[in-house]
Design a protein around this motif. Sequence first.
Motif: not given
Lengths: 180, 180
Positions: A102-103, A106, A109-110, B27, B30, B33
């Motif tokens: 999950e990390h 993310k 996505k960044q 986080l 979105g 992170v």
Amino acid sequence: VKKKDYSFSNRGKTLEDEINDANEYYLTHGIAVIYKKPIPIQVVKVDYPSRSSAVIKEAYYRTASTTDFNGVYEGKYIDFEAKETENRTAFPLKNVHLHQVEHMRKVVKQHGICFLLVRFSAINRYFYLPFEHLGLFWDRMQTGGRKSIALSEFEEHAIEISPKYAPRIDYLEIVKNLSV
Amino acid sequence: VKKKDYSFSNRGKTLEDEINDANEYYLTHGIAVIYKKPIPIQVVKVDYPSRSSAVIKEAYYRTASTTDFNGVYEGKYIDFEAKETENRTAFPLKNVHLHQVEHMRKVVKQHGICFLLVRFSAINRYFYLPFEHLGLFWDRMQTGGRKSIALSEFEEHAIEISPKYAPRIDYLEIVKNLSV
Ligand SMILES: [Mg+2]
Ligand SMILES: [Mg+2]
């Protein structure tokens, strides 16, 4: 001239040691700043035998909620997990935790650079698996499929790292080639 | 309509708590992170009262060799140290360690986004000081100059963060504005 074979010179080092060596090389050569994160520990009891010193007397390991390594390479965020397996034909996905996946999702996505670095220790082979593929193999398991990634799938979807002299495991070369 | 004043609503939270709150906001929305790194601890003795549990019985805090927080924001590497002071007129540089400054220099060389986030707790003001300036103030101290950064110097060289509703300490807004 015979090309030197570095594949059997890890001298019993763990994969983590090898990556720390590479990171040290990158750091001292001004190539990148990448560190292993400290292991998260929950401290419960601390003694102060003197003013300046503290001794932790009771503490517990916590499950890591992120990945092993992160840092910066030419402005870009690098984030990865390193795993070794003695298995000769597949990498068991139980070695990776849900919260790590999950990390990594993310991070991707960044637009961070995110991957799994796997060593098949018994056959001395190293693979850089971009998270995009790891995510698909993870989803396959979650939907009832196989609980591991076959070596042949690494050969198809990952990039193999051939050990060289210095740094031995030059994973940033893969990052560099993937981003051009 | 009177603009709400959020400046006195930190409710006794530490700066670290406030940044963790912002990171949690980033986080879950979105936006980024970014995590606090675990405190590095040297484990000396571990007991295994049962197969599945480990109790650390002797361990020591180690000095952090890097900074408190790092992560990714729109592909960019973010790395910063957070410090609060009760001093009303200056930030004492003894709060920052040499190895942290050295780490930050390397990060900036790698084009990471690197800064010091300072809270003057007694006057409830927050500043984002880009590393470039911190480095200069550090060098001034190393060459015999003052051992602190005056509040007036923050007013001149740093960007002040005005607390808002959510996240209260929106430091990424500064990053965003600085990079356009
Ligand atoms: Mg690992
Ligand atoms: Mg700090």
